[in-house]
Write an enzyme that holds these catalytic residues in place. Structure first.
Site, mmCIF file in Angstrom:
data_model
loop_
_atom_site.group_PDB
_atom_site.id
_atom_site.type_symbol
_atom_site.label_atom_id
_atom_site.label_comp_id
_atom_site.label_asym_id
_atom_site.label_seq_id
_atom_site.Cartn_x
_atom_site.Cartn_y
_atom_site.Cartn_z
ATOM 1 N N HIS A 92 1.380 -1.429 0.352
ATOM 2 C CA HIS A 92 0.130 -0.050 0.059
ATOM 3 C C HIS A 92 1.277 1.259 -0.130
ATOM 4 C CE1 HIS A 92 -3.730 2.296 1.763
ATOM 5 N NE2 HIS A 92 -2.372 2.768 1.744
ATOM 6 N N GLU A 93 2.211 1.322 1.128
ATOM 7 C CA GLU A 93 2.810 2.622 1.055
ATOM 8 C C GLU A 93 3.626 2.880 -0.292
ATOM 9 O OE1 GLU A 93 1.966 4.098 3.124
ATOM 10 O OE2 GLU A 93 0.204 3.306 4.404
ATOM 11 N N HIS A 107 1.702 4.486 -2.481
ATOM 12 C CA HIS A 107 1.833 6.671 -2.187
ATOM 13 C C HIS A 107 3.407 6.941 -3.191
ATOM 14 C CE1 HIS A 107 -1.571 6.724 -0.691
ATOM 15 N NE2 HIS A 107 -1.968 6.021 0.252
#
Length: 455
Positions: free
Chosen positions: A21-22, A25
């Protein structure tokens, strides 16, 4: 040992999903030219960190293992006085609204991509699962009234081909949310002299399925169950009630107390329900019919009383390894991820209107338990579990709640429509409200976890 395995499975699953997920980003932020100051797995105090790259980004592990974050150069959080023009150009709030939206959306998108790739990999490898063959259907059920009798192999649902039992359950679950009906293409043996198989289409109404039924065995409520092998005895234990009565390995049980036994599970259920009660069993041995009496022993385990005749009864269903070509697997993985996301949103909507219980909200304890269970079953189950959790993480982060990615996307959407950013004061108030909502959801999830653990 089981506890340690559960913790390890949970940490690996959650840690990998947070990192993916990170990384979503982080990767898009770098592509958009935004300076990334820190990449942290976990929240709170940093316990380990190292700096790498031209920007000396800090890669860190923090003390709280739930979650993670990417810290970018942001004028709302850092003092940018005296910063060089080159660095100011890379500050987050100075990017176009479309770039900011891309950076925020990249986290959930990474979770969806991971789920697609995991499902696709499993489809390519092949998933051993029961065939969608139906068990004998009880009268007075929706399935019986629709024309199903048992022994049918379901080959398609609403024209969409299926190969495995979980596909049948999944498509019926989706259709049940719409409270309509489904068309099942089935194949069943031809009992006529010509033999072979007959093809038929059965319309199965689903309007009797209530939203709360979806929380349990909704297929059972319809009268649908997985086919099991015939009641052929495996090993008969020495000195048990079965051997003393004269039962032998390989006996085919056809009747108990004059009632036909459709499969091995029916025999097990009948015996368990009859402690200390004489049962007249009829069957076939080496082509010859026989009949004898057996009385199941009474057994008590954790307050439950049941009968036991000490004989093995094979219950494993007919299995198939369903595999696909890479292209077909990718398409199926994408469809599965989309369907799962839509189903999650629909279930959340029904929770909000009270049609589905809030007991379905789960927290880290339940997730850890499922992680351990699936890891013990095998790699396929564990990877499927990670894919579904990745979808849930992606969907939850897209909810329009301040402090979540979805809340930020909502702000930026308003900015696109109005031409100016959301007022800072409004954002601060919404932020507090969002934290309150998240804390409430976490409290409900933990309460549900504790209740499941105790009861």
């Amino acid at each position: 040992m089981v506890f340690l395995q559960t913790i390890l499975a949970f940490v690996v699953a959650l840690g990998s999903l947070v990192i993916i997920h990170e990384l979503g980003h982080y990767s898009v932020a770098r592509l958009c030219g935004v300076k990334v100051l820190r990449f942290s797995v976990g929240m709170g105090k940093i316990v380990f960190s190292r700096r790498f790259g031209a920007d000396q980004t800090e890669w860190a592990i923090s003390i709280l293992p739930l979650g993670g974050y990417v810290k970018m150069l942001d004028a709302r959080e850092q003092d940018i006085t005296g910063m060089s023009p080159a660095d100011l150009k890379r500050e987050f709030t100075r990017q176009s609204v479309w770039r900011r939206m891309a950076i925020v959306a990249a986290g959930p998108l990474a979770n969806f991509i991971l789920a697609i790739l995991l499902f696709a990999g499993l489809y390519i490898h092949g998933i051993p699962e029961p065939t969608p063959k139906l068990r004998t259907v009880a009268e007075q059920t929706v399935a019986y009234q629709a024309g199903l009798r048992g022994g049918e192999l379901v080959t398609a649902v609403n024209g969409q081909p299926i190969q495995i039992w979980s596909d049948l359950r999944w498509k019926l679950l989706q259709a049940a949310l719409e409270k309509g009906s489904v068309k099942l293409d089935v194949q069943h043996p031809n009992t006529g002299p010509s033999g072979g198989n007959l093809l038929d289409t059965i319309t199965l109404p689903l309007d009797s399925v209530r939203p709360k039924d979806l929380e349990g065995d909704f297929l059972g409520k319809l009268g649908i169950d997985l086919a099991r092998p015939k009641a052929v005895l495996g090993r008969v234990m020495p000195d048990g009630p079965a051997m003393k009565a004269g039962l032998r390995d390989g006996d085919l049980i056809t009747d108990v107390n004059g009632v036909a036994i459709s499969d091995g599970l029916a025999l097990v259920e009948k015996v368990r329900a009859s402690p200390d009660k004489k049962l007249t069993i009829a069957g076939v041995r080496n082509g010859q019919k026989f009949q004898l009496d057996v009385t199941p022993e009474r057994q008590e385990v954790k307050g439950e009383t049941f009968g036991l005749i000490k004989v093995e009864v094979p219950l494993a269903p007919e299995m198939i390894v369903a595999s696909s070509s890479p292209v077909a697997a990718l398409v199926k993985g994408t469809q599965k991820t989309w369907d799962s996301s839509v189903l999650t949103l629909k279930m959340l909507g029904k929770m909000l209107v009270g049609q589905v219980s809030w007991k379905n909200i789960t927290g880290p304890i339940t997730i850890a338990d499922y992680a351990g269970q699936t890891a013990r079953v095998g790699a396929i189950s564990y990877l499927s579990f990670i894919a579904f959790i990745s979808i849930s993480l992606g969907v939850m982060n897209l909810l329009p709640i301040p402090v979540l990615d979805g809340g930020l996307l909502l702000y930026y959407s308003v900015e696109v429509l109005t031409g100016r950013p959301v007022p800072q004061r409004f954002g601060e108030i919404a932020q507090r409200a969002g934290i309150g909502i998240l804390l409430t959801l976490m409290a409900v999830a933990m309460f549900n976890d504790i209740v499941r653990l105790i009861f």
